[in-house]
Motif scaffolding. Sequence first.
Motif, PDB file in Angstrom:
ATOM      1  N   GLU A   1      38.085  31.181  46.088  1.00 43.00           N
ATOM      2  CA  GLU A   1      38.613  32.412  45.870  1.00 43.00           C
ATOM      3  C   GLU A   1      39.843  32.500  46.914  1.00 43.00           C
ATOM      4  OE1 GLU A   1      37.171  37.127  46.973  1.00 43.00           O
ATOM      5  OE2 GLU A   1      36.143  35.371  48.101  1.00 43.00           O
ATOM      6  N   HIS A   2      39.796  31.772  47.797  1.00 43.70           N
ATOM      7  CA  HIS A   2      40.986  31.834  49.058  1.00 43.70           C
ATOM      8  C   HIS A   2      42.139  30.759  48.530  1.00 43.70           C
ATOM      9  CE1 HIS A   2      39.197  34.627  51.470  1.00 43.70           C
ATOM     10  NE2 HIS A   2      37.939  33.942  51.580  1.00 43.70           N
ATOM     11  N   SER A   3      41.550  29.619  47.940  1.00 45.01           N
ATOM     12  CA  SER A   3      42.514  28.414  47.449  1.00 45.01           C
ATOM     13  C   SER A   3      43.535  28.754  46.263  1.00 45.01           C
ATOM     14  CB  SER A   3      41.750  27.112  47.231  1.00 45.01           C
ATOM     15  OG  SER A   3      41.099  26.745  47.979  1.00 45.01           O
ATOM     16  N   PHE A   4      42.699  29.561  45.163  1.00 44.86           N
ATOM     17  CA  PHE A   4      43.566  29.998  43.946  1.00 44.86           C
ATOM     18  C   PHE A   4      43.816  31.593  44.012  1.00 44.86           C
ATOM     19  CE2 PHE A   4      41.107  26.267  42.963  1.00 44.86           C
ATOM     20  CZ  PHE A   4      42.017  25.325  42.741  1.00 44.86           C
ATOM     21  N   ASP A   5      43.766  32.301  45.024  1.00 48.29           N
ATOM     22  CA  ASP A   5      44.156  33.533  45.117  1.00 48.29           C
ATOM     23  C   ASP A   5      43.380  34.284  43.865  1.00 48.29           C
ATOM     24  OD1 ASP A   5      45.130  36.038  46.083  1.00 48.29           O
ATOM     25  OD2 ASP A   5      47.009  35.752  44.629  1.00 48.29           O
ATOM     26  N   LEU A   6      41.935  34.338  43.765  1.00 50.23           N
ATOM     27  CA  LEU A   6      41.255  34.666  42.676  1.00 50.23           C
ATOM     28  C   LEU A   6      40.319  35.671  43.405  1.00 50.23           C
ATOM     29  CD1 LEU A   6      39.629  31.323  41.364  1.00 50.23           C
ATOM     30  CD2 LEU A   6      41.393  32.665  40.304  1.00 50.23           C
ATOM     31  N   SER A   7      39.811  36.794  42.437  1.00 48.19           N
ATOM     32  CA  SER A   7      39.006  37.667  42.920  1.00 48.19           C
ATOM     33  C   SER A   7      37.561  37.128  42.388  1.00 48.19           C
ATOM     34  CB  SER A   7      39.230  39.067  42.153  1.00 48.19           C
ATOM     35  OG  SER A   7      37.880  39.821  42.234  1.00 48.19           O
ATOM     36  N   VAL A   8      36.569  37.023  43.157  1.00 49.76           N
ATOM     37  CA  VAL A   8      35.186  36.684  42.907  1.00 49.76           C
ATOM     38  C   VAL A   8      34.203  37.786  43.062  1.00 49.76           C
ATOM     39  CG1 VAL A   8      33.458  35.074  43.412  1.00 49.76           C
ATOM     40  CG2 VAL A   8      35.860  34.410  43.630  1.00 49.76           C
ATOM     41  N   ASP A   9      33.831  38.012  41.937  1.00 49.74           N
ATOM     42  CA  ASP A   9      32.478  39.135  41.948  1.00 49.74           C
ATOM     43  C   ASP A   9      31.266  38.531  41.630  1.00 49.74           C
ATOM     44  OD1 ASP A   9      34.179  41.465  42.224  1.00 49.74           O
ATOM     45  OD2 ASP A   9      35.030  41.258  40.390  1.00 49.74           O
ATOM     46  N   ARG A  10      30.271  38.774  42.603  1.00 52.39           N
ATOM     47  CA  ARG A  10      29.138  38.001  42.419  1.00 52.39           C
ATOM     48  C   ARG A  10      27.956  39.092  42.078  1.00 52.39           C
ATOM     49  NH1 ARG A  10      31.161  35.684  47.510  1.00 52.39           N
ATOM     50  NH2 ARG A  10      31.791  33.601  47.057  1.00 52.39           N
ATOM     51  N   SER A  11      26.877  38.708  41.133  1.00 52.74           N
ATOM     52  CA  SER A  11      25.610  39.359  40.775  1.00 52.74           C
ATOM     53  C   SER A  11      24.447  38.404  40.823  1.00 52.74           C
ATOM     54  CB  SER A  11      25.876  39.780  39.260  1.00 52.74           C
ATOM     55  OG  SER A  11      25.685  38.878  38.420  1.00 52.74           O
ATOM     56  N   ALA A  12      23.482  38.989  40.779  1.00 52.26           N
ATOM     57  CA  ALA A  12      22.290  38.079  40.780  1.00 52.26           C
ATOM     58  C   ALA A  12      22.363  36.831  39.929  1.00 52.26           C
ATOM     59  CB  ALA A  12      20.923  38.606  40.718  1.00 52.26           C
ATOM     60  N   THR A  13      23.001  37.328  38.706  1.00 52.34           N
ATOM     61  CA  THR A  13      22.788  36.035  37.741  1.00 52.34           C
ATOM     62  C   THR A  13      24.045  35.558  37.302  1.00 52.34           C
ATOM     63  OG1 THR A  13      23.252  37.787  35.852  1.00 52.34           O
ATOM     64  CG2 THR A  13      20.771  37.223  36.456  1.00 52.34           C
ATOM     65  N   GLY A  14      25.179  35.960  37.849  1.00 53.16           N
ATOM     66  CA  GLY A  14      26.424  35.386  37.276  1.00 53.16           C
ATOM     67  C   GLY A  14      27.610  35.729  38.507  1.00 53.16           C
TER      68      GLY A  14
ATOM     69  N   LEU B   1      31.832  36.297  38.343  1.00 53.44           N
ATOM     70  CA  LEU B   1      33.126  36.526  37.515  1.00 53.44           C
ATOM     71  C   LEU B   1      34.263  36.248  38.346  1.00 53.44           C
ATOM     72  CD1 LEU B   1      34.914  37.799  35.144  1.00 53.44           C
ATOM     73  CD2 LEU B   1      34.371  40.082  36.279  1.00 53.44           C
ATOM     74  N   LEU B   2      35.094  35.300  37.925  1.00 51.49           N
ATOM     75  CA  LEU B   2      36.412  35.064  38.644  1.00 51.49           C
ATOM     76  C   LEU B   2      37.657  35.518  38.064  1.00 51.49           C
ATOM     77  CD1 LEU B   2      35.465  30.975  39.010  1.00 51.49           C
ATOM     78  CD2 LEU B   2      35.503  32.821  40.836  1.00 51.49           C
ATOM     79  N   THR B   3      38.475  36.335  38.572  1.00 50.02           N
ATOM     80  CA  THR B   3      39.443  36.889  38.085  1.00 50.02           C
ATOM     81  C   THR B   3      40.800  36.315  38.676  1.00 50.02           C
ATOM     82  OG1 THR B   3      38.258  39.045  37.516  1.00 50.02           O
ATOM     83  CG2 THR B   3      40.623  39.398  37.285  1.00 50.02           C
ATOM     84  N   ALA B   4      41.902  36.102  37.836  1.00 52.74           N
ATOM     85  CA  ALA B   4      42.925  35.638  38.406  1.00 52.74           C
ATOM     86  C   ALA B   4      43.693  36.784  38.824  1.00 52.74           C
ATOM     87  CB  ALA B   4      43.813  34.694  37.224  1.00 52.74           C
ATOM     88  N   THR B   5      44.424  36.926  39.956  1.00 48.01           N
ATOM     89  CA  THR B   5      45.051  38.002  40.536  1.00 48.01           C
ATOM     90  C   THR B   5      46.545  37.876  40.208  1.00 48.01           C
ATOM     91  OG1 THR B   5      44.751  37.363  42.849  1.00 48.01           O
ATOM     92  CG2 THR B   5      43.314  38.798  42.084  1.00 48.01           C
TER      93      THR B   5
END
Length: 163
Positions: A144-157, A159-163
Amino acid sequence: MRAVGTALTVRLMPDEAVAVTVTEGNVALATLSSKVSGAQLGSNPYPVNDANQSPLARLSAGQNALFSRTIKQINPLSNDELKHRLALRKGTLSYDGQPLLDVLRDIQRYTNLIITTKGDGFENMTVSAHFQIDEIDVIFDVLEHSFDLSVDRSATGVLLTAT
């Protein structure tokens, strides 16, 4: 497959092929002949012997093969790739300039997480790092911090979003 004083990894691929990587020693690859029935496999967990095998190839340390009933490919591994595969056996994900998408596939393989990406630029991102596979939260924090990504976590997965 017969391993002779060796270290190897075996992976069943989605298309039912088998990927074998030899890191030490030698491995003889073979398929069971049609003489071995399902009933024999059920009654004897070790029915393989020289009489009911069809030899395919012999692999040495530093080689990778993909096969089913025939050899699909045999490739030599670079020193970096061999180090990466050895590290995996010890619970370490080790990368030196690998594409982020390949790293995410590795993480998904060794966890129960479904990892998805959203946005552009993932194919241009590379990773040089060492991670412990049991420290998933740390891995995603670093990404998240290295690539300026948004990381949304859930119990099963994840989601990495490029910002």
